[in-house]
Each structure stands twice: as structure tokens, then as C-alpha cells.
Design a protein around this motif. Structure first.
Motif, PDB file in Angstrom:
ATOM      1  N   TYR A 171       0.846  -1.195   0.000  1.00 26.93           N
ATOM      2  CA  TYR A 171       0.000   0.000   0.000  1.00 26.93           C
ATOM      3  C   TYR A 171       0.883   1.246   0.000  1.00 26.93           C
ATOM      4  N   ILE A 172       0.619   2.135  -0.947  1.00 23.49           N
ATOM      5  CA  ILE A 172       1.319   3.420  -1.023  1.00 23.49           C
ATOM      6  C   ILE A 172       0.310   4.517  -0.716  1.00 23.49           C
ATOM      7  N   ASP A 173       0.526   5.228   0.362  1.00 28.59           N
ATOM      8  CA  ASP A 173      -0.336   6.343   0.745  1.00 28.59           C
ATOM      9  C   ASP A 173      -0.111   7.488  -0.242  1.00 28.59           C
ATOM     10  N   ASN A 174      -1.133   7.823  -1.021  1.00 31.45           N
ATOM     11  CA  ASN A 174      -1.011   8.917  -1.993  1.00 31.45           C
ATOM     12  C   ASN A 174      -1.962  10.057  -1.666  1.00 31.45           C
ATOM     13  N   SER A 175      -2.189  10.271  -0.367  1.00 35.24           N
ATOM     14  CA  SER A 175      -3.021  11.385   0.074  1.00 35.24           C
ATOM     15  C   SER A 175      -2.240  12.690  -0.033  1.00 35.24           C
ATOM     16  N   TYR A 176      -2.924  13.795   0.233  1.00 33.29           N
ATOM     17  CA  TYR A 176      -2.297  15.104   0.065  1.00 33.29           C
ATOM     18  C   TYR A 176      -1.097  15.306   0.984  1.00 33.29           C
ATOM     19  N   SER A 177      -1.133  14.719   2.168  1.00 37.55           N
ATOM     20  CA  SER A 177      -0.011  14.908   3.088  1.00 37.55           C
ATOM     21  C   SER A 177       1.274  14.296   2.550  1.00 37.55           C
ATOM     22  N   MET A 178       1.156  13.327   1.638  1.00 39.54           N
ATOM     23  CA  MET A 178       2.341  12.697   1.058  1.00 39.54           C
ATOM     24  C   MET A 178       3.001  13.575   0.013  1.00 39.54           C
ATOM     25  N   SER A 197       3.432   4.897   4.595  1.00 38.41           N
ATOM     26  CA  SER A 197       2.630   6.084   4.878  1.00 38.41           C
ATOM     27  C   SER A 197       3.354   6.962   5.880  1.00 38.41           C
ATOM     28  N   ASP A 198       2.844   8.201   6.024  1.00 40.13           N
ATOM     29  CA  ASP A 198       3.330   9.071   7.090  1.00 40.13           C
ATOM     30  C   ASP A 198       2.518   8.875   8.369  1.00 40.13           C
ATOM     31  N   PHE A 199       1.436   8.071   8.296  1.00 44.60           N
ATOM     32  CA  PHE A 199       0.606   7.691   9.438  1.00 44.60           C
ATOM     33  C   PHE A 199       0.066   8.904  10.196  1.00 44.60           C
ATOM     34  N   GLN A 200      -0.687   9.729   9.452  1.00 41.72           N
ATOM     35  CA  GLN A 200      -1.411  10.818  10.103  1.00 41.72           C
ATOM     36  C   GLN A 200      -2.407  10.254  11.110  1.00 41.72           C
ATOM     37  N   ARG A 201      -2.700  11.037  12.126  1.00 43.44           N
ATOM     38  CA  ARG A 201      -3.636  10.570  13.156  1.00 43.44           C
ATOM     39  C   ARG A 201      -5.009  10.271  12.575  1.00 43.44           C
ATOM     40  N   ASN A 202      -5.452  11.090  11.651  1.00 43.51           N
ATOM     41  CA  ASN A 202      -6.762  10.852  11.052  1.00 43.51           C
ATOM     42  C   ASN A 202      -6.755   9.585  10.209  1.00 43.51           C
ATOM     43  N   ASP A 230      -4.757  18.060   8.985  1.00 38.25           N
ATOM     44  CA  ASP A 230      -4.146  17.890  10.301  1.00 38.25           C
ATOM     45  C   ASP A 230      -2.819  17.163  10.143  1.00 38.25           C
ATOM     46  N   MET A 231      -1.716  17.908  10.248  1.00 39.26           N
ATOM     47  CA  MET A 231      -0.388  17.338  10.037  1.00 39.26           C
ATOM     48  C   MET A 231       0.215  16.829  11.340  1.00 39.26           C
ATOM     49  N   ASN A 232      -0.577  16.119  12.118  1.00 40.89           N
ATOM     50  CA  ASN A 232      -0.091  15.434  13.314  1.00 40.89           C
ATOM     51  C   ASN A 232      -0.067  13.930  13.033  1.00 40.89           C
ATOM     52  N   PHE A 233       0.943  13.243  13.583  1.00 43.94           N
ATOM     53  CA  PHE A 233       1.184  11.865  13.201  1.00 43.94           C
ATOM     54  C   PHE A 233       1.191  10.956  14.426  1.00 43.94           C
ATOM     55  N   THR A 234       0.910   9.673  14.191  1.00 46.86           N
ATOM     56  CA  THR A 234       0.874   8.670  15.251  1.00 46.86           C
ATOM     57  C   THR A 234       2.260   8.070  15.446  1.00 46.86           C
ATOM     58  N   GLY A 235       2.721   7.992  16.698  1.00 44.74           N
ATOM     59  CA  GLY A 235       4.034   7.446  17.003  1.00 44.74           C
ATOM     60  C   GLY A 235       4.075   5.926  16.890  1.00 44.74           C
TER      61      GLY A 235
END
Length: 675
Positions: free
Chosen positions: A95-102, A191-196, A609-614
Motif C-alpha cells: 500500500y502506497i499512501d497517496n493522500s495530500y499529506s504525502m 505512509s506518514d501515518f497521520q492521526r486521522n 491535520d499534520m499530526n502523526f501517530t508514534g
């Protein structure tokens, strides 16, 4: 120990060759004649034991060299998981996250480009016989096919930033839609694993899935987004003042000052403001303008905020109505209050029908029907009125208190309303009025402490009703209903306990009467949502539509065209678009060449929301599930392989070479004769 290609073990029979050579020494001897062989015989007897040892060591070296050569081709391995079998091949989900945050950048470039490179590196670690499946936020059908590495690399190169937004659980569920069969299952999520994206709930996955999470780290960026917008105007009328509330949200720890907010309607600037948005908070502001003409309006509210710009504009549409059709069915020719109320405003198109000559077929052309003073309400009228309300219309009933209560009760029950219990002749004052109802929005500048409420001389007492759809707008003492609203299908019915006659009460002369009826009329217009979110809203609403067998509807925006699927519901038509719309913009619904309605689509604000899950929190969401969490720089594929099995074929080749070298050394140096 297991073998990847166990068929090669058949060649172990070849160890018979060195054994046969040892048992039947095929070496050809050359005769040498000496005059005296006494000393040679002594030397032969002295070295016979060492010669036998040498031959045995050479035999063992040859046998072991041959054994390890065969084992190398059979690919032996040690497995740490008994369920893992390399000989069956693997199914690798990537899976490649291709959302806007990427689209964010770091020292390696954009996160999406880094994810694509890492995906190819992971795929290279697997066997040519393994199969691959690519997943992105678009959930494309062509990605559901199992492909080889070459085709996978082509699909990866085609991945682009998308407005579609998915959750981590949705991605995992999508990866598992393809049955792996007997293949070993590997899943990689880059992914960058955003919280959302990760969410707040526990995540479930397949028990046999070897799951690996690859984190791509971006630089922290400030971001302010246009979060949402809504209308304060109960209805949009030509030339009238419009009020829209816009909400800005700050997703970072830096305050935004003097953020310019601009509102365009049909590409013309209508409002301008500047807002300060505190760190981590949201603010709202009301944008007021006027001067619109009738028809569909395409609007957009925007700000300027860098470097993230995908959420700096919010498009929306609304319709300015040219008028509202009201039907008055009257059983009392002397009653003039309803006609006088609606005839005084050109926006309302008033039609009066006497009770004796009601045209049921015309009901669909009205948004509001008011019934007053009916003498003999029929079951046919109740049936037609019920269909009208269920399809989204609104109706108001003012009874004639001298009507036959049994007949009137039957009429009410035909509308799913409570029947009449009795007629009360007590003079009462309305006790409470629900000022929080949407019928009184903007009626009072402030809620007064004491409100002058209507007086009632006679009224019907209706049966107690526990239906959750009942809403008391005005109540009499002892909890008796005076004016109530009932939900029915897609519409609503308002039922009064008293008539409009002056001898029955002063409701028709009371100041609350005009705004009450006006707001009932204005709220009877069914408005579609101002905007939809790409990837989230797949059902659009429009007014009730009917098509001939040869007709179809089209949603168009420039060169993009979508054919929606129609689903009929009471009072409206639903348009199912699945995931066909992937670009933000304005879309027009066309029937042939006629524009029926206009829709606005925007990107999801979840990516703002550019906050990420640890890493620690990620592992907690998966509970006891064994998974690998690593950064993009980790050789993740090799690490996962080592956790599941250890291949020994390289060791076998080394041992084969060692024993071949031992054979050569034994032949050359062991028990070397000197004469």
C-alpha cells in the motif's frame, strides 16, 4: 529443516559414484621391473595403513561435497514460523499512501516519490515467482489483479497524489479482499501515518498476515485550512441579503494573523475579511452580501496560506429561488388570514382551492399546503396529502372546531396524526413556546424573558401521543398540545389545536402568527447540501426526478463526465456516483441539455491535520498482533524474511567448496612418498 525445491534431493543418489570409485579402484598401474624388490615390498607394507586412511578421507570429502552441492540446489531453510512455507510462493500486498499529506517534502524529495522507491526496493527482495498487489487511496479495480515485479513497477510509477481519503482499517480490509490461497501473505503499508488515517480504534488484520509498517518522515509544516461553511439564510431569494458563516482552523502551534478571506460568487468578489486564527484553534466569521439573481450560484471561499494549499479553498453551490408556491385549501370562504398573509409578498405564489373542488394532481407543484376550516375532510384528501408530505412537502392544518369530531379524527389518523379526544371550552393562555426551534431563528434579536403568548377560548384536546416525531412548538397548560410539528417521510405536518376564527382565540391576530407561517413556508424548501467531500460522499440528492426509458442523467465538469445511478426515495432522487469523481470542482447535473442542479466537490479536510501517530501508539492499536514498524531507511524486506526463515543454500555452497578443497589437499599433500 525444510527444502524449497525438494525434488533436487533425488540427486543424492549420486553419492554412489565416489563409493563405487573407492570400492573398485579403476586406476591403471604400470609395471616396473626391478632386479631386487625386497626393499620396495617393505615400503609398501609400512605405508598401507596410511594409504587406507587417505582414501577414506578422500571418499568422505567427495561424498560430503556432493551432498552439500545437491542441498544447495534444494534450497534448505530453517523456519521460525511453522505456518510459513517458501515453497508455496508469496502474495505481497503493498500500500502506497497517496493522500495530500504525502506531497510534503524532506531531504529525499516528496514523500510520495520516496514511498514509490521504497516499494520497488521491497518487491525486489522477493522471488520472481511471487505475486504482487498494489493498493492506493483510489482503490482502483485494476490494482486488484496479481502481477509480477515488472508490471508492479509500472503501476507504482503511475501513482499520483489523490484527493481520496481512507483509514488504516479500510486499507487493511482492502488488501485482504484477494485470497492468498496457499501462498504466504506479506503486507506492507508505506505512509506518514497521520492521526486521522490511523484513527482511534483497535485495528484487526488476518492472523497469517506478515504485516510491516514503513514510516515516511516529513518536515513539520504550518497549516491553516478553510474548514467548513454554512448558511444563516433560511431561504435564498433574489436581491435579498445572504449570510454565510465560514470557519477557519489552525492545525499547528503557530498563530495566524491577518489571514485574508475572500468570497467569490459566480467569479465575482462578494465579500472580503481578515481573520486572526490562534494556534491550534478555529474561528468563524459571517460573510454578508446581496444582489443575487435567481438560479444556481457557484461560490468559493478562499484564503492564502503556504506551503500547504490544497485546503485553502472551499467550493459550494446554492440555488436562489424565484418564488415559492403555496396552496390554501379552505373550507370557510370568509377566512382571509392565510390569503392576506402570503399575497402581500411577491415571493409567494398563492393559490386558493375551495374544499369542494380540490385538484389532487396539482399537489406536486406546491411546496406548502395550508388547510383551514375544513367542514367534511375526506379520506381521499388524507391519502393524497399524506403522499405529498412523504415526498417532501409541508402541510399546516387549522381545524374547524365545529366539525364532526369522529370524521375529523378519521382524517387525522389517515395522516398518522393523533385523533380528537374532546373539545375544551376553557379560556387558556399558551404556556410555553419553543424559541429554540428553527421556526424562530432570526425572529427575535434576543430571547425575551417574558413573551406575550396567544389566548385560546376553544381548542381540541388530542390523544396523548408518544411518537418521537412529535415536536411541540407551543404548549397549553397541563402539557396539552396547541401547535405541534410531526415528521412524516421526507416532509412535515403542522397541527393546530384551535382554528383561525377570532371567537376561538387570537392566534391569527397575534404577532407570532406572521413569522410562524412565514418560517414554515420558507423551511418547506428542500435544499441540497452546500458541498460534498470527494471519497466520502457517494450519494447526491436532488428533487424527485422521473426519466423515460431512453433518457439518462449526466454529471459534467469541463471534459469530465459521470453517469450516476438513480435511486428513488420519498420526496427526492438519490444519485449514486461510487468513486467516479476524483477532482474538486463544480459539477452540473444535466438531463439532455437542461441543467437540473449544480454540485460542488472538495477535498477532505482530514488531510489538513499534520499530526502523526508514534510507533508505540501504532503497536498498541494492533494489540498482540506481531508486526514490524520501521523507518524508510531500514532494509525492511530482509528483516522480515529473517524473522520468518533462514536460508542455508549459501552455507551449503561454502561447505561444498570446503570439502572439494579438502579433497585436493588430501590428494596433494597427505602421505606424500619420497623415494
Amino acid at each position: 529443516m525444510n527444502f524449497l525445491y525438494s525434488g533436487f534431493l533425488f540427486f543424492l543418489l549420486a553419492i554412489a559414484i565416489p563409493i563405487l570409485i573407492h570400492l573398485f579402484n579403476f586406476r591403471r598401474f604400470k609395471k616396473v621391473y626391478f632386479s631386487n624388490v625386497q626393499f620396495l615390498k617393505a615400503a609398501q607394507e609400512q605405508n598401507s595403513s596410511r594409504e587406507s586412511l587417505k582414501n577414506l578421507l578422500i571418499l568422505f570429502s567427495r561424498i560430503l561435497a556432493l551432498i552439500f552441492l545437491v542441498l544447495a540446489f534444494a534450497r534448505p531453510y530453517l523456519s521460525s514460523d511453522t505456518a510459513y512455507r517458501p515453497e508455496t510462493g508469496s502474495l505481497v500486498n503493498i500500500y502506497i499512501d497517496n493522500s495530500y499529506s504525502m506531497g510534503s517534502v524532506n531531504k529525499e524529495g516528496s514523500l510520495l516519490d520516496e514511498a514509490k522507491r521504497k516499494a520497488k526496493d521491497i518487491a525486489k527482495q522477493f522471488s520472481p515467482n511471487d505475486r504482487f498487489q498494489l493498493t492506493t487511496n483510489d482503490f482502483e479495480g485494476r490494482h486488484q489483479h496479481l502481477v509480477g515485479y515488472a508490471e508492479l513497477a509500472g503501476l507504482i510509477d503511475e501513482v499520483k497524489i489523490s484527493a481520496a481519503q481512507r483509514s488504516l482499517q479500510q486499507v487493511i480490509n482492502r488488501q485482504h479482499t484477494t485470497d492468498a490461497g496457499k501462498r504466504n501473505l506479506f503486507s506492507y503499508i508505506l505512509s506518514d501515518f497521520q492521526r486521522n488515517f490511523v484513527g482511534i480504534k483497535a485495528i484487526s488484520t488476518a492472523a497469517d498476515d506478515q504485516l510491516s509498517l514503513v514510516r515516511l518522515q516529513a518536515n513539520t509544516l504550518p497549516n491553516i485550512a478553510v474548514d467548513s461553511i454554512w448558511s444563516l439564510s433560511p431561504v435564498h431569494r433574489p436581491g435579498e441579503q445572504e449570510k454565510f458563516v465560514v470557519k477557519l482552523r489552525n492545525y499547528t502551534n503557530e498563530a495566524g494573523t491577518g489571514i485574508p478571506v475572500k468570497l467569490l460568487v459566480n467569479n465575482q468578489q462578494r465579500a472580503l475579511a481578515r481573520l486572526n486564527v490562534p494556534a491550534g484553534q478555529s474561528v468563524t466569521d459571517t460573510l454578508t452580501f446581496s444582489g443575487l439573481s435567481a438560479g444556481w450560484q457557484k461560490a468559493a471561499v478562499s484564503i492564502k496560506d503556504y506551503p500547504l494549499t490544497f485546503d485553502d479553498e472551499l467550493k459550494f453551490t446554492f440555488k436562489v429561488s424565484s418564488g415559492l408556491n403555496v396552496l390554501h385549501i379552505s373550507g370557510d370562504p370568509a377566512e382571509r388570514h392565510i390569503s392576506a398573509l402570503f399575497s402581500g409578498d411577491g415571493y409567494f405564489r398563492m393559490t386558493v382551492m375551495p374544499e369542494s373542488n380540490v385538484v389532487y394532481a396539482a399537489f406536486s407543484g406546491y411546496q406548502l399546503i395550508v388547510l383551514s376550516g375544513l367542514k367534511t375532510p375526506s379520506s381521499g384528501l388524507a391519502l393524497q396529502l399524506k403522499n405529498f408530505v412523504q415526498n417532501g412537502g409541508s402541510a399546516v392544518i387549522f381545524p374547524d372546531l365545529d366539525v364532526n369530531t369522529t370524521e375529523f379524527s378519521s382524517f387525522l389518523q389517515g395522516l398518522s396524526l393523533p385523533p380528537v379526544v374532546s373539545l375544551s371550552r376553557d379560556t387558556l393562555s399558551v404556556k410555553t413556546i419553543d424559541l429554540k426551534s428553527n421556526l424562530f431563528t432570526d425572529v427575535f434579536e434576543e430571547i425575551p424573558a417574558k413573551v406575550d403568548l396567544p389566548l385560546v377560548n376553544r381548542h381540541f384536546v388530542y390523544a396523548a401521543n408518544t411518537r418521537s416525531s412529535r415536536e411541540n412548538i407551543m404548549e397549553l397548560p397541563s402539557g396539552q398540545s396547541f401547535f405541534s410539528r410531526y415528521r412524516l417521510g421526507a416532509g412535515q405536518i403542522y397541527l393546530s389545536a384551535s382554528s383561525l376564527k377570532a371567537e376561538d382565540g387570537n392566534l391569527s391576530q397575534h404577532p407570532v402568527f406572521v413569522p410562524l407561517l412565514y418560517k414554515i413556508a420558507l423551511t418547506s424548501i428542500q435544499e441540497q447540501p452546500l458541498y460534498y467531500t470527494i471519497g466520502k460522499n457517494n450519494l447526491l440528492t436532488t428533487t424527485q426526478l422521473s426519466l423515460s426509458p431512453n433518457q439518462s442523467l449526466r454529471l459534467t465538469s469541463g471534459e469530465d463526465e459521470v453517469i450516476p445511478e438513480l435511486r428513488q426515495t420519498p420526496g427526492k432522487t438519490l444519485l449514486y456516483i461510487a468513486d467516479q469523481i476524483r477532482a474538486s470542482g463544480f459539477y452540473e447535473l444535466l438531463k439532455a441539455d437542461s441543467v437540473l442542479s449544480s454540485y460542488a466537490f472538495n477535498e477532505s479536510r482530514a488531510e489538513s491535520d499534520m499530526n502523526f501517530t508514534g510507533d508505540k501508539d501504532l503497536k498498541q492499536f494492533f494489540g498482540k498482533k506481531s508486526l514490524t514498524v520501521a523507518g524508510a531507511a531500514t532494509d525492511l524486506s530482509a528483516a522480515v524474511m529473517e524473522n520468518n526463515y533462514t536460508e542455508l543454500w549459501k552455507l551449503c555452497l561454502v561447505l561444498c567448496a570446503v570439502f572439494l578443497a579438502a579433497e585436493a589437499l588430501l590428494i596433494r599433500f597427505f602421505n606424500k612418498k619420497t623415494i
